[in-house]
Design a protein around this motif. Structure first.
Motif, PDB file in Angstrom:
ATOM      1  N   UNK A  73       0.842  -1.201   0.000  1.00 19.62           N
ATOM      2  CA  UNK A  73       0.000   0.000   0.000  1.00 19.62           C
ATOM      3  C   UNK A  73       0.878   1.252   0.000  1.00 19.62           C
ATOM      4  N   UNK A  74       1.908   1.245   0.818  1.00 18.98           N
ATOM      5  CA  UNK A  74       2.811   2.401   0.880  1.00 18.98           C
ATOM      6  C   UNK A  74       3.485   2.631  -0.469  1.00 18.98           C
ATOM      7  N   UNK A  75       3.972   1.562  -1.096  1.00 18.89           N
ATOM      8  CA  UNK A  75       4.638   1.685  -2.391  1.00 18.89           C
ATOM      9  C   UNK A  75       3.689   2.230  -3.458  1.00 18.89           C
ATOM     10  N   UNK A  76       2.452   1.751  -3.481  1.00 20.51           N
ATOM     11  CA  UNK A  76       1.483   2.226  -4.472  1.00 20.51           C
ATOM     12  C   UNK A  76       1.152   3.703  -4.281  1.00 20.51           C
ATOM     13  N   UNK A  77       1.329   4.190  -3.056  1.00 17.68           N
ATOM     14  CA  UNK A  77       1.077   5.603  -2.781  1.00 17.68           C
ATOM     15  C   UNK A  77       2.355   6.433  -2.812  1.00 17.68           C
ATOM     16  N   UNK A  78       3.456   5.844  -3.269  1.00 19.79           N
ATOM     17  CA  UNK A  78       4.700   6.582  -3.430  1.00 19.79           C
ATOM     18  C   UNK A  78       5.516   6.749  -2.157  1.00 19.79           C
ATOM     19  N   UNK A  79       5.270   5.925  -1.154  1.00 24.13           N
ATOM     20  CA  UNK A  79       6.023   5.992   0.096  1.00 24.13           C
ATOM     21  C   UNK A  79       6.986   4.814   0.164  1.00 24.13           C
ATOM     22  N   UNK A  80       8.138   5.041   0.735  1.00 24.32           N
ATOM     23  CA  UNK A  80       9.117   3.960   0.859  1.00 24.32           C
ATOM     24  C   UNK A  80       8.823   3.065   2.055  1.00 24.32           C
ATOM     25  N   UNK A  81       8.345   3.660   3.136  1.00 25.84           N
ATOM     26  CA  UNK A  81       8.059   2.883   4.340  1.00 25.84           C
ATOM     27  C   UNK A  81       6.599   3.102   4.746  1.00 25.84           C
ATOM     28  N   UNK A  82       5.974   2.069   5.272  1.00 23.44           N
ATOM     29  CA  UNK A  82       4.569   2.206   5.646  1.00 23.44           C
ATOM     30  C   UNK A  82       4.391   2.888   6.997  1.00 23.44           C
ATOM     31  N   UNK A  83       3.275   3.578   7.123  1.00 25.13           N
ATOM     32  CA  UNK A  83       2.834   4.124   8.397  1.00 25.13           C
ATOM     33  C   UNK A  83       1.565   3.396   8.797  1.00 25.13           C
ATOM     34  N   UNK A  84       1.002   3.786   9.920  1.00 26.20           N
ATOM     35  CA  UNK A  84      -0.216   3.104  10.367  1.00 26.20           C
ATOM     36  C   UNK A  84      -1.376   3.321   9.403  1.00 26.20           C
ATOM     37  N   UNK A  85      -1.344   4.408   8.632  1.00 26.05           N
ATOM     38  CA  UNK A  85      -2.400   4.617   7.645  1.00 26.05           C
ATOM     39  C   UNK A  85      -2.370   3.534   6.575  1.00 26.05           C
ATOM     40  N   UNK A  86      -1.175   3.021   6.265  1.00 32.09           N
ATOM     41  CA  UNK A  86      -1.055   1.947   5.280  1.00 32.09           C
ATOM     42  C   UNK A  86      -1.518   0.616   5.870  1.00 32.09           C
ATOM     43  N   UNK A  87      -1.322   0.445   7.173  1.00 35.15           N
ATOM     44  CA  UNK A  87      -1.852  -0.748   7.847  1.00 35.15           C
ATOM     45  C   UNK A  87      -3.381  -0.713   7.788  1.00 35.15           C
ATOM     46  N   UNK A  88      -3.960   0.454   8.047  1.00 37.90           N
ATOM     47  CA  UNK A  88      -5.409   0.613   7.965  1.00 37.90           C
ATOM     48  C   UNK A  88      -5.894   0.275   6.556  1.00 37.90           C
ATOM     49  N   UNK A  89      -5.207   0.772   5.536  1.00 40.42           N
ATOM     50  CA  UNK A  89      -5.572   0.446   4.150  1.00 40.42           C
ATOM     51  C   UNK A  89      -5.476  -1.057   3.897  1.00 40.42           C
ATOM     52  N   UNK A  90      -4.425  -1.686   4.415  1.00 37.52           N
ATOM     53  CA  UNK A  90      -4.240  -3.123   4.219  1.00 37.52           C
ATOM     54  C   UNK A  90      -5.386  -3.914   4.842  1.00 37.52           C
ATOM     55  N   UNK A  91      -5.793  -3.526   6.035  1.00 36.54           N
ATOM     56  CA  UNK A  91      -6.897  -4.214   6.718  1.00 36.54           C
ATOM     57  C   UNK A  91      -8.196  -4.018   5.938  1.00 36.54           C
TER      58      UNK A  91
END
Length: 185
Positions: A73-91
């Motif tokens: 999710x982080x990579x698709x949004x142009x981020x190198x490392x995930x944050x908790x917002x990417x965990x929320x997206x994953x869930x």
């Protein structure tokens, strides 16, 4: 071969199966959810997609698929490392895939997504808000690894989501921007 066919056969390559789901009652899977479906398909098959060979191998344990999906999710949004917002997206993504293909996600792993959906959150809208960079997100109080290390076998994503929404995380700020998040979440 069309571009669509090229991308859809990637997950099923070598398995003799296609990743296209033509029998879905509500139509085809949202293209944004196809990478999540691939991760979940390979989780069930016990194999890693080839792109993971080029990247860090996901950690073992109950949170491994979630970490891999948050990374994606982080990579698709142009981020190198995930944050908790990417965990929320994953869930959310795993939950929405499970609505169409319940065999890919255990009930425990879908629990956090069901909780988020019950709050009125949807993957496409959350993704769009992050992609457009319309939500101010402060630093997370702890690392993603610290949150994921609390996920244990048999508990699923429900307790994780409750923790993410209880603390002042980037995930909570995103959820608040998308709808009300009560203290009982």
């Amino acid at each position: 071969m069309t571009m669509e066919a090229d991308t859809e056969t990637g997950a099923g390559a070598g398995t003799g199966t296609s990743t296209t789901v033509d029998t879905e009652p509500s139509g085809r899977l949202d293209p944004l959810l196809r990478p999540t479906r691939e991760v979940l398909l390979f989780r069930r098959a016990g194999r890693r997609p080839s792109r993971w060979r080029r990247r860090r191998v996901p950690p073992a344990g109950p949170a491994s698929w979630l970490r891999a999906e948050a990374d994606g999710q982080a990579l698709r949004l142009g981020r190198r490392t995930p944050g908790t917002e990417h965990v929320l997206l994953a869930v959310l993504a795993a939950y929405e895939v499970s609505l169409r293909e319940p065999e890919l996600v255990d009930d425990e792993d879908a629990a956090g997504g069901a909780l988020l959906a019950g709050l009125g959150l949807a993957y496409a809208r959350a993704y769009a808000e992050l992609d457009a960079d319309r939500v101010a997100l402060p630093a997370d109080p702890r690392s993603v690894e610290a949150y994921l290390s609390e996920v244990s076998a048999g508990q699923g994503t429900g307790p994780l989501v409750r923790t993410l929404l209880a603390e002042d995380t980037r995930a909570r700020r995103l959820a608040e921007a998308l709808g009300p998040v009560g203290p009982g979440a």
